[in-house]
Every structure is written in C-alpha cells, then in structure tokens.
Design a protein around this motif. Structure first.
Motif, mmCIF file in Angstrom:
data_model
loop_
_atom_site.group_PDB
_atom_site.id
_atom_site.type_symbol
_atom_site.label_atom_id
_atom_site.label_comp_id
_atom_site.label_asym_id
_atom_site.label_seq_id
_atom_site.Cartn_x
_atom_site.Cartn_y
_atom_site.Cartn_z
ATOM 1 N N ASP A 90 51.988 32.379 93.670
ATOM 2 C CA ASP A 90 52.741 33.544 93.234
ATOM 3 C C ASP A 90 52.550 34.711 94.209
ATOM 4 O O ASP A 90 51.897 34.577 95.229
ATOM 5 C CB ASP A 90 52.374 33.934 91.798
ATOM 6 C CG ASP A 90 50.927 34.316 91.630
ATOM 7 O OD1 ASP A 90 50.209 34.386 92.634
ATOM 8 O OD2 ASP A 90 50.516 34.553 90.484
ATOM 9 N N ARG A 91 53.122 35.856 93.874
ATOM 10 C CA ARG A 91 53.108 37.006 94.774
ATOM 11 C C ARG A 91 51.699 37.518 95.080
ATOM 12 O O ARG A 91 51.496 38.173 96.082
ATOM 13 C CB ARG A 91 53.937 38.135 94.176
ATOM 14 C CG ARG A 91 55.398 37.933 94.343
ATOM 15 C CD ARG A 91 56.188 39.121 93.812
ATOM 16 N NE ARG A 91 57.586 38.952 94.114
ATOM 17 C CZ ARG A 91 58.401 38.163 93.459
ATOM 18 N NH1 ARG A 91 57.953 37.450 92.443
ATOM 19 N NH2 ARG A 91 59.665 38.055 93.800
ATOM 20 N N ASP A 94 50.365 36.593 98.560
ATOM 21 C CA ASP A 94 51.168 36.951 99.725
ATOM 22 C C ASP A 94 50.322 37.727 100.732
ATOM 23 O O ASP A 94 50.459 38.938 100.901
ATOM 24 C CB ASP A 94 52.392 37.774 99.309
ATOM 25 C CG ASP A 94 53.338 38.021 100.467
ATOM 26 O OD1 ASP A 94 53.279 37.263 101.451
ATOM 27 O OD2 ASP A 94 54.132 38.978 100.392
ATOM 28 N N LYS A 113 57.609 36.963 98.631
ATOM 29 C CA LYS A 113 57.176 38.213 99.245
ATOM 30 C C LYS A 113 56.896 39.254 98.171
ATOM 31 O O LYS A 113 57.548 39.303 97.133
ATOM 32 C CB LYS A 113 58.254 38.752 100.192
ATOM 33 C CG LYS A 113 58.536 37.854 101.365
ATOM 34 C CD LYS A 113 57.431 37.968 102.360
ATOM 35 C CE LYS A 113 57.775 37.159 103.615
ATOM 36 N NZ LYS A 113 56.699 37.122 104.541
ATOM 37 N N LYS A 114 55.914 40.117 98.457
ATOM 38 C CA LYS A 114 55.620 41.228 97.555
ATOM 39 C C LYS A 114 56.747 42.252 97.632
ATOM 40 O O LYS A 114 57.400 42.400 98.650
ATOM 41 C CB LYS A 114 54.304 41.896 97.947
ATOM 42 C CG LYS A 114 53.092 41.078 97.642
ATOM 43 C CD LYS A 114 51.846 41.828 98.011
ATOM 44 C CE LYS A 114 50.616 40.983 97.807
ATOM 45 N NZ LYS A 114 49.406 41.656 98.255
ATOM 46 N N SER A 115 56.935 42.935 96.552
ATOM 47 C CA SER A 115 57.960 43.975 96.502
ATOM 48 C C SER A 115 57.454 45.229 97.202
ATOM 49 O O SER A 115 56.320 45.660 96.996
ATOM 50 C CB SER A 115 58.309 44.303 95.053
ATOM 51 O OG SER A 115 59.215 45.357 95.004
ATOM 52 N N ILE A 121 62.621 43.396 95.318
ATOM 53 C CA ILE A 121 62.820 42.016 94.875
ATOM 54 C C ILE A 121 64.262 41.867 94.405
ATOM 55 O O ILE A 121 64.749 42.685 93.619
ATOM 56 C CB ILE A 121 61.845 41.668 93.737
ATOM 57 C CG1 ILE A 121 60.413 41.776 94.228
ATOM 58 C CG2 ILE A 121 62.121 40.284 93.184
ATOM 59 C CD1 ILE A 121 59.386 41.626 93.138
#
Length: 188
Positions: A90-91, A94, A113-115, A121
C-alpha cells in the motif's frame, strides 16, 4: 500499613512507554500512548500467511518490510523464465528503500504513489488510479482477528505472543488447505 494506591504508570491497561523493541511493543497513538503491538503480515495470492512479524504499535510499516520478507518459513521455488513474482504493497511502503528491497529480492513491486499537492490521487474509476489489491492481506488480518487470543495481546513477553500468532497462522493454513488435499483412506 501498606498503601493500596497505584504509583504512576501502574495502570490496569498497560504501562506507558513499555519495554519497547525487545518485547515488540511501543506507544499506541490511538490508545492514549499505552503499550501496543502491530502484526506485519506477508501472504500469498489467496491470503494464506507466509510470514508474520511483530513490532511496536507506532513503528512505520516500511521499516518492517525486510523482516517480513526474511521471515518466510517455506522456501519459495525459483520462478520460471517467463514468470515474474509480484509484491503488492500500500501507499505506506512508497519509499525508495522499499522499492530497492523488492528489486533485490527479485520481486516486481506494485506500490501506489503517495498523494502530494502537485499530483493528487486520481478519483476512483480513473484509469490512472492504481488498482486496489491489498484486500488479500486484509482478509488475512481478519482471519487472525477471529481468534480472541490474538486479537488483543494479553501476554507481556513477545515470545509467548509470537508463539500464539504462529500457532494461529498454522491453523489458518490448515483450514484453508485441508479441504483441497485429498484424504487417504486407511487400508484394512
């Protein structure tokens, strides 16, 4: 005459700032800083646990990835020429270190990818959005939480709790694989 009053930090629910890494506990931010524990689970495509690692409640998931990959008990056969092994995360994973670790292990990492402020996102259903795949691990965690002894940690020592977690993993594996395996009839 002895006093019955408790001293600071001697509460029923657990000692604040407990033993820490040696006992796989740490301050739990959702429970007023009491000692808490986190399970990091690595599972196969069907949710069957391959490894379980314990750590303190406030430890970041990405720090436990190498330990979870090293804790796999059963040796995984080498992939064929055309086969590629996948690692779905999951994020929270990252980071460049997690991506490099997956490459070093010969795994193809799928990490959304992280926001950030610049590229937010994408909305659900957008073709650019990373597909949700973590439900397999969440199913594994729900199987663990069906055992009351595991859902709430009562043991103070890490080795005792880890023993119950490993026993639970064995029961989960047996329950999932027993219906598949043919029963051998005894002769006679």
């Amino acid at each position: 005459m002895a006093s019955r009053r408790r001293e600071h930090g001697q509460g029923q629910g657990g000692k604040k700032g407990a033993a820490g890494a040696p006992e796989a506990t740490g301050s739990n931010p959702t429970d007023r800083g009491k000692a808490g524990c986190k399970r990091t689970l690595l599972s196969d495509a069907k949710g069957i646990p391959l490894s379980v690692v314990l750590c303190g409640a406030k430890r970041h998931d990405s720090k436990m990835l190498s330990e979870a990959l090293d804790a796999v008990v059963v040796a995984v056969p080498a992939p064929g020429e055309q086969e590629q092994r996948h690692l779905l995360l999951d994020r929270g994973y990252d980071t460049q270190a997690c991506r490099q670790l997956a490459l070093d292990e010969g795994l193809l990492a799928h990490i959304p990818k992280k926001s950030t402020a610049a590229p937010p996102i994408p909305a659900p259903g957008d073709p650019q959005r990373h597909p949700p795949r973590r439900w397999v691990v969440e199913v594994g965690h729900s199987w663990f939480n069906r055992f009351r002894r595991i859902q709430t940690r009562w043991e103070k020592r890490q080795d005792l709790y880890l023993g119950f977690v490993e026993l639970t993993a064995c029961l989960i594996i047996w329950r999932k694989l027993a219906p598949i395996a043919p029963l051998k009839k005894s002769s006679g």
